[in-house]
Design a protein around this motif. Structure first.
Motif, PDB file in Angstrom:
ATOM      1  N   ASP A   1       0.841  -1.014   0.123  1.00  0.00           N
ATOM      2  CA  ASP A   1       0.079  -0.039  -0.015  1.00  0.00           C
ATOM      3  C   ASP A   1       0.659   1.564   0.043  1.00  0.00           C
ATOM      4  OD1 ASP A   1      -2.605  -1.474  -0.061  1.00  0.00           O
ATOM      5  OD2 ASP A   1      -2.540  -1.660   2.027  1.00  0.00           O
ATOM      6  N   VAL A   2       1.938   1.218   0.696  1.00  0.00           N
ATOM      7  CA  VAL A   2       2.845   2.371   0.571  1.00  0.00           C
ATOM      8  C   VAL A   2       3.532   2.616  -0.604  1.00  0.00           C
ATOM      9  CG1 VAL A   2       5.069   3.388   1.796  1.00  0.00           C
ATOM     10  CG2 VAL A   2       3.479   2.127   3.534  1.00  0.00           C
ATOM     11  N   ALA A   3       4.062   1.484  -1.260  1.00  0.00           N
ATOM     12  CA  ALA A   3       4.525   1.571  -2.778  1.00  0.00           C
ATOM     13  C   ALA A   3       3.511   2.054  -3.519  1.00  0.00           C
ATOM     14  CB  ALA A   3       5.067   0.107  -2.985  1.00  0.00           C
ATOM     15  N   LYS A   4       2.336   1.610  -3.318  1.00  0.00           N
ATOM     16  CA  LYS A   4       1.341   2.116  -4.445  1.00  0.00           C
ATOM     17  C   LYS A   4       1.007   3.714  -4.351  1.00  0.00           C
ATOM     18  CE  LYS A   4      -3.409   1.233  -5.489  1.00  0.00           C
ATOM     19  NZ  LYS A   4      -4.761   0.444  -5.158  1.00  0.00           N
ATOM     20  N   ALA A   5       0.871   4.125  -2.894  1.00  0.00           N
ATOM     21  CA  ALA A   5       0.626   5.592  -2.631  1.00  0.00           C
ATOM     22  C   ALA A   5       1.943   6.321  -3.346  1.00  0.00           C
ATOM     23  CB  ALA A   5       0.702   5.801  -1.401  1.00  0.00           C
ATOM     24  N   TRP A   6       3.062   5.847  -2.807  1.00  0.00           N
ATOM     25  CA  TRP A   6       4.202   6.530  -3.428  1.00  0.00           C
ATOM     26  C   TRP A   6       4.354   6.548  -5.061  1.00  0.00           C
ATOM     27  CZ3 TRP A   6      10.015   4.377  -2.858  1.00  0.00           C
ATOM     28  CH2 TRP A   6      11.049   5.409  -3.194  1.00  0.00           C
ATOM     29  N   GLU A   7       3.947   5.566  -5.847  1.00  0.00           N
ATOM     30  CA  GLU A   7       3.617   5.685  -7.090  1.00  0.00           C
ATOM     31  C   GLU A   7       2.591   6.590  -7.540  1.00  0.00           C
ATOM     32  OE1 GLU A   7       5.809   4.470  -9.334  1.00  0.00           O
ATOM     33  OE2 GLU A   7       6.871   3.697  -7.640  1.00  0.00           O
ATOM     34  N   GLN A   8       1.578   6.601  -6.879  1.00  0.00           N
ATOM     35  CA  GLN A   8       0.396   7.603  -7.088  1.00  0.00           C
ATOM     36  C   GLN A   8       0.948   9.003  -6.836  1.00  0.00           C
ATOM     37  OE1 GLN A   8      -3.220   7.037  -7.918  1.00  0.00           O
ATOM     38  NE2 GLN A   8      -2.546   8.961  -8.643  1.00  0.00           N
ATOM     39  N   GLY A   9       1.851   9.153  -5.844  1.00  0.00           N
ATOM     40  CA  GLY A   9       2.469  10.745  -5.775  1.00  0.00           C
ATOM     41  C   GLY A   9       3.279  11.019  -6.975  1.00  0.00           C
ATOM     42  N   ILE A  10       3.926   9.974  -7.291  1.00  0.00           N
ATOM     43  CA  ILE A  10       4.795  10.618  -8.343  1.00  0.00           C
ATOM     44  C   ILE A  10       3.976  10.981  -9.621  1.00  0.00           C
ATOM     45  CG2 ILE A  10       6.455   9.472 -10.242  1.00  0.00           C
ATOM     46  CD1 ILE A  10       7.435   7.622  -7.971  1.00  0.00           C
ATOM     47  N   ALA A  11       2.820  10.208  -9.828  1.00  0.00           N
ATOM     48  CA  ALA A  11       1.810  10.615 -10.975  1.00  0.00           C
ATOM     49  C   ALA A  11       1.340  11.878 -10.689  1.00  0.00           C
ATOM     50  CB  ALA A  11       0.765   9.415 -11.044  1.00  0.00           C
ATOM     51  N   TRP A  12       0.805  12.151  -9.687  1.00  0.00           N
ATOM     52  CA  TRP A  12       0.562  13.441  -9.022  1.00  0.00           C
ATOM     53  C   TRP A  12       1.200  14.677  -9.498  1.00  0.00           C
ATOM     54  CZ3 TRP A  12      -1.919  11.298  -3.999  1.00  0.00           C
ATOM     55  CH2 TRP A  12      -3.031  10.471  -4.075  1.00  0.00           C
ATOM     56  N   LEU A  13       2.579  14.588  -9.037  1.00  0.00           N
ATOM     57  CA  LEU A  13       3.587  15.714  -9.467  1.00  0.00           C
ATOM     58  C   LEU A  13       3.650  15.671 -10.725  1.00  0.00           C
ATOM     59  CD1 LEU A  13       6.054  15.062  -6.288  1.00  0.00           C
ATOM     60  CD2 LEU A  13       4.169  16.706  -6.540  1.00  0.00           C
ATOM     61  N   LYS A  14       3.881  14.646 -11.498  1.00  0.00           N
ATOM     62  CA  LYS A  14       4.059  14.657 -12.883  1.00  0.00           C
ATOM     63  C   LYS A  14       2.507  15.539 -13.650  1.00  0.00           C
ATOM     64  CE  LYS A  14       6.494  10.457 -14.179  1.00  0.00           C
ATOM     65  NZ  LYS A  14       6.377   9.145 -14.977  1.00  0.00           N
ATOM     66  N   ASP A  15       1.513  15.254 -13.100  1.00  0.00           N
ATOM     67  CA  ASP A  15       0.253  15.859 -13.528  1.00  0.00           C
ATOM     68  C   ASP A  15       0.373  17.336 -13.010  1.00  0.00           C
ATOM     69  OD1 ASP A  15      -2.540  15.643 -14.513  1.00  0.00           O
ATOM     70  OD2 ASP A  15      -2.962  16.561 -12.211  1.00  0.00           O
ATOM     71  N   ALA A  16       1.131  17.835 -11.969  1.00  0.00           N
ATOM     72  CA  ALA A  16       1.125  19.161 -11.749  1.00  0.00           C
ATOM     73  C   ALA A  16       2.272  19.958 -12.351  1.00  0.00           C
ATOM     74  CB  ALA A  16       1.735  19.513 -10.242  1.00  0.00           C
ATOM     75  N   GLY A  17       3.146  19.078 -13.353  1.00  0.00           N
ATOM     76  CA  GLY A  17       4.014  19.742 -14.406  1.00  0.00           C
ATOM     77  C   GLY A  17       5.519  19.248 -14.004  1.00  0.00           C
ATOM     78  N   ALA A  18       5.712  18.583 -13.095  1.00  0.00           N
ATOM     79  CA  ALA A  18       7.195  18.178 -12.598  1.00  0.00           C
ATOM     80  C   ALA A  18       7.759  17.227 -13.334  1.00  0.00           C
ATOM     81  CB  ALA A  18       7.172  18.141 -11.286  1.00  0.00           C
TER      82      ALA A  18
END
Length: 492
Positions: A280-297
């Motif tokens: 679950d922690v690994a999945k949340a981390w991958e989701q966080g990476i996707a969110w920051l990409k979505d923010a333009g990073a």
């Protein structure tokens, strides 16, 4: 009442300023919430009169047309590590039972000057030594969260467990915490709240009971990123009474919040991808990476090669400094004194410390005294300081490539009280939060979602020295995409 206690710090401050409700109404609502929540054991001392007194002053100032502080009308909880004049300050230890300072810590005074009021002193791990709030002499704090389908008492994290539980349970809109190796970030992750440890030296340590002086740093815990930014502005600033205080102006972090990360680079350290990392922690981390990409990073893989030595380094340096700092508790000037019949001075010291310090504090004093002893100083303490420099250099090199670093905050969600009886298991829970502390970097935890058991998970953003703005902005980008709105169902 619950409607009022559901409001965020900014909503309360703005509502009071606009006259939508009074500061006294706010304080009364939160005082009632604190009084009803004894089962959580979040507060060591409640101070309803202090909260009302501050609220009355804010209402009077508004009625007179006087300018209001940036926290006017906001009642807060204060971790019981901050000295508060005439209010017991115990560090959750018997050795300081009944100690009422005749002075105010710099951080708490800044908060009162900004218009905040004191709801009470919050429970913590004794002398901030612990990750589960089980080492408190006043008993453990119980998380307001429950795992789905279970009623086991869970840890709110530590050492700022009272702070995280109180914010999550809507007993206060915000609270102070201190962070030595993760004591703001890990409890924030465990309770679905937000907390930031600023750059070392950003907030004064004067008047905060010392644990490890080269690591301790105060910071805010609240419901969202904007609230943390506002509170940190009030807490931060140069203090000539603290030799490690940064002589820098306090930026307007709240006004400059911006979730647009275009042009920014986010580092993902390969060393944090631990074998057997919780799914679950690994999945949340991958989701966080996707969110920051979505923010333009732009996401960049980085290496922090000395990460594997961080925990060992921390658990040499922090106990060494604790051993030195806690030598002042001798039963002579203040706090507990145990004086057996016919005892000499040394025997009084020994009896006082044996009765006053808890097991975890004694354990760390013994470790610290050992690594500082003549035959072992170079083998342990000196070597740990050299490795600490290497860990800081790893981050320095990484920040030549990236603007912020994203990691999980903790390797698991909250666990049951009593579940981790082995101290080493407890220490391993700090694996992600300790390296930024050793390097003195700003780092924050923001809620990322819930695990399979319905418990909160947090993501950690680490920034360059003095770049709290970059950390807060990345945190805001995650917050806006996570849309974390879960809160514990009331059982207390």
């Amino acid at each position: 009442m619950s409607e009022m206690t559901d409001k965020t710090l900014c909503e309360i401050r703005d509502g009071v300023a606009k006259g939508e409700f009074t500061a006294v109404e706010v304080a009364t609502s939160f005082n009632a919430a604190v009084a009803e929540a004894g089962a959580l054991n979040a507060f060591i001392v409640a101070t309803p009169e202090a909260a009302l007194d501050a609220a009355q002053k804010v209402d009077a100032a508004r009625a007179a047309g006087q300018p209001l502080g940036k926290l006017a009308g906001v009642p807060i909880g204060m971790k019981d590590l901050f000295a508060t004049r005439d209010v017991q300050t115990s560090a959750a230890s018997k050795i300081l039972a009944g100690f009422k300072p005749q002075y105010e810590s710099t951080v708490s005074q800044k908060l009162w000057d900004a218009g905040a009021g004191l709801l009470g002193k919050l429970n913590l791990d004794q002398f901030a030594m612990g990750s589960s709030n089980e080492s408190s002499a006043f008993g453990p704090v119980v998380s307001p969260w429950r795992r789905a389908g279970e009623d086991k008492a869970l840890t709110p994290g530590g050492s700022s467990g009272g702070s995280s539980a109180a914010v999550a349970a809507r007993l206060c809109p915000a609270a102070t915490g201190t962070d030595t190796g993760g004591s703001i970030r890990q409890p924030a992750a465990f309770t679905g709240t937000t907390g930031i440890k600023p750059t070392y030296g950003r907030c004064s340590r004067w008047g905060i009971v010392a644990f490890a002086s080269s690591l301790d740093q105060a910071g805010p815990m609240a419901r969202n990123v904007a609230d943390c930014a506002v509170m940190l502005e009030a807490m931060a600033g140069f203090d000539e009474k603290d030799a490690t205080s940064l002589d820098l102006p306090v930026p307007e972090w709240a006004a400059n919040l911006n979730a647009d990360l275009r042009g920014k680079k986010v580092g993902i350290p390969k060393e944090y991808r631990l074998d057997g990392l919780n799914a679950d922690v690994a999945k949340a981390w991958e989701q966080g990476i996707a969110w920051l990409k979505d923010a333009g990073a732009e996401v960049v893989d980085i290496s922090l090669p000395h990460t594997q030595y961080a925990l060992a380094t921390y658990y040499i340096i922090a106990p060494a400094e604790a051993s030195s700092n806690l030598a002042r508790y001798d039963g002579v000037r203040y706090g507990l004194r145990e004086l057996p019949d016919g005892a000499n001075l040394q025997e009084m010291y020994a009896a006082t410390r044996a009765a006053g310090f808890g097991d975890e504090v004694k354990r760390r004093i013994l470790i610290g005294t050992y690594v500082l002893s003549a035959g072992y100083y170079d083998a342990y303490y000196t070597k740990a300081q050299k490795v600490r420099a290497l860990i800081a250099r790893d981050f320095e090199e990484a920040f030549k490539q990236v603007d912020v670093i994203l990691t999980p905050t903790a390797p698991t969600s909250a666990y049951a009280l009593g579940e981790k009886s082995n101290p080493i298991d407890m220490y391993l829970g700090d694996v992600f939060s300790v390296p930024p502390s050793l390097a003195g970097l700003p780092a924050m935890s923001v809620p990322a979602g819930l695990d399979a058991g319905g418990l909160p998970l947090g993501l950690q953003i680490v920034g360059r020295p003095f770049d709290e703005q970059g950390v807060l902005n990345a945190g805001l980008a995650i917050e806006q995409r996570a849309q974390f709105a879960a809160k514990p169902e009331k059982w207390w």
